[in-house]
Enzyme design. Sequence first.
Site, PDB file in Angstrom:
ATOM      1  N   GLU A  53       0.444  -1.029   0.107  1.00 61.55           N
ATOM      2  CA  GLU A  53      -0.213  -0.010   0.261  1.00 61.55           C
ATOM      3  C   GLU A  53       0.996   1.464  -0.463  1.00 61.55           C
ATOM      4  O   GLU A  53       0.544   2.182  -1.161  1.00 61.55           O
ATOM      5  CB  GLU A  53      -1.061   0.306   1.066  1.00 61.55           C
ATOM      6  CG  GLU A  53      -1.936  -0.885   1.114  1.00 61.55           C
ATOM      7  CD  GLU A  53      -2.828  -0.649  -0.183  1.00 61.55           C
ATOM      8  OE1 GLU A  53      -2.932   0.122  -0.760  1.00 61.55           O
ATOM      9  OE2 GLU A  53      -3.718  -1.899  -0.457  1.00 61.55           O
ATOM     10  N   TYR A 136      -6.803   6.037   4.514  1.00 67.47           N
ATOM     11  CA  TYR A 136      -6.384   5.319   3.816  1.00 67.47           C
ATOM     12  C   TYR A 136      -6.195   3.917   3.498  1.00 67.47           C
ATOM     13  O   TYR A 136      -6.470   2.961   3.730  1.00 67.47           O
ATOM     14  CB  TYR A 136      -6.463   6.212   2.204  1.00 67.47           C
ATOM     15  CG  TYR A 136      -5.855   4.715   0.779  1.00 67.47           C
ATOM     16  CD1 TYR A 136      -7.248   3.970   0.302  1.00 67.47           C
ATOM     17  CD2 TYR A 136      -4.058   4.596   0.497  1.00 67.47           C
ATOM     18  CE1 TYR A 136      -6.829   3.155  -0.122  1.00 67.47           C
ATOM     19  CE2 TYR A 136      -4.429   3.120   0.208  1.00 67.47           C
ATOM     20  CZ  TYR A 136      -5.508   2.055  -0.898  1.00 67.47           C
ATOM     21  OH  TYR A 136      -5.188   1.185  -1.784  1.00 67.47           O
ATOM     22  N   ASP A 154      -9.279   4.615  -2.660  1.00 63.54           N
ATOM     23  CA  ASP A 154      -8.536   5.266  -3.473  1.00 63.54           C
ATOM     24  C   ASP A 154      -8.599   5.520  -4.939  1.00 63.54           C
ATOM     25  O   ASP A 154      -9.949   6.038  -4.937  1.00 63.54           O
ATOM     26  CB  ASP A 154      -7.207   3.844  -4.190  1.00 63.54           C
ATOM     27  CG  ASP A 154      -7.763   2.885  -4.837  1.00 63.54           C
ATOM     28  OD1 ASP A 154      -9.261   3.090  -5.388  1.00 63.54           O
ATOM     29  OD2 ASP A 154      -6.916   2.844  -5.678  1.00 63.54           O
TER      30      ASP A 154
END
Length: 308
Positions: A53, A136, A154
């Site tokens: 990520e 996020y 996203d």
Amino acid sequence: MTAPTKPSPGGPSDPAASGVPLHAPVIDWFDEHARDLPWRRPEAGAWGVMVSEFMLQQTPVSRVQPVYEQWLARWPRPADLAAEAPGEAVRAWGRLGYPRRALRLHGAAAAITERHGGDVPADHAQLLALPGIGEYTAAAVASFAYGQRHAVLDTNVRRVLARAVTGVQYPPNATTAAERKLARALLPEEQERAARWAAASMELGALVCTAKKESCHRCPIAAQCAWRLAGKPAHDGPPRRGQTYAGTDRQVRGRLLAVLRDAAGPVPQAALDQVWQEPVQRARALDGLVADGLVEPLADGLYRLPLS
């Protein structure tokens, strides 16, 4: 001729209100078409998910995958990375871009080692409290690594929801409260299915509902897409500015860091001066790297990657 009207929140094309079944077709499509990526495999674990990520932010999969595999081979657990100097994280980051992500990942690894015994926490609040972790990333790790129910927003997911539900070509430039509310309303109730939906809607945006050349003929929810049903009205919001690189401070910073990454020890100013001819921009870029903690100045005009 009047312009197509946008579906209003709570209207008949709003699945949060009318129960339009988006989940099943998108998840079924994902089950058949999902890419086999190393961070999606069970052996990746929560640390592998977290590393991916960080690396995937503003960087395509094709560039991330080889660096990711080298990173996990060298640092299979957060404690392995935390034991190294932060400069080694910057060195291993290579040319992925936005190298401050490497420092943030190193900081997160150190905090995980100190606070959580070296295991990436499953609790969303604990993830959010780690340095370098935003809303996020915390939601993505909790969802993809631990199968929890979180809205993972996203760019790809936001674009899918903007088109399929809101009926516009692109989402706003920055995530809004309305987008978060809609994403939460669309989450399946069951945790495992919600996590699957998060991954599936993201993949749909990456492979089919892309920014420039959407492939509606391959989309499992084309028949329900509000934007397509409205005739694909053109974007009427603020101009969407593409990112530039050539000639920018980012390019200069990248060249300076490349010299430092390739060096076994400290580098003299003269070696850095050779990478860019314009002295004012070069000095500004170097000063920025120092201010960001990516470069450490030493005596006698020497520079190195940070040791602490």
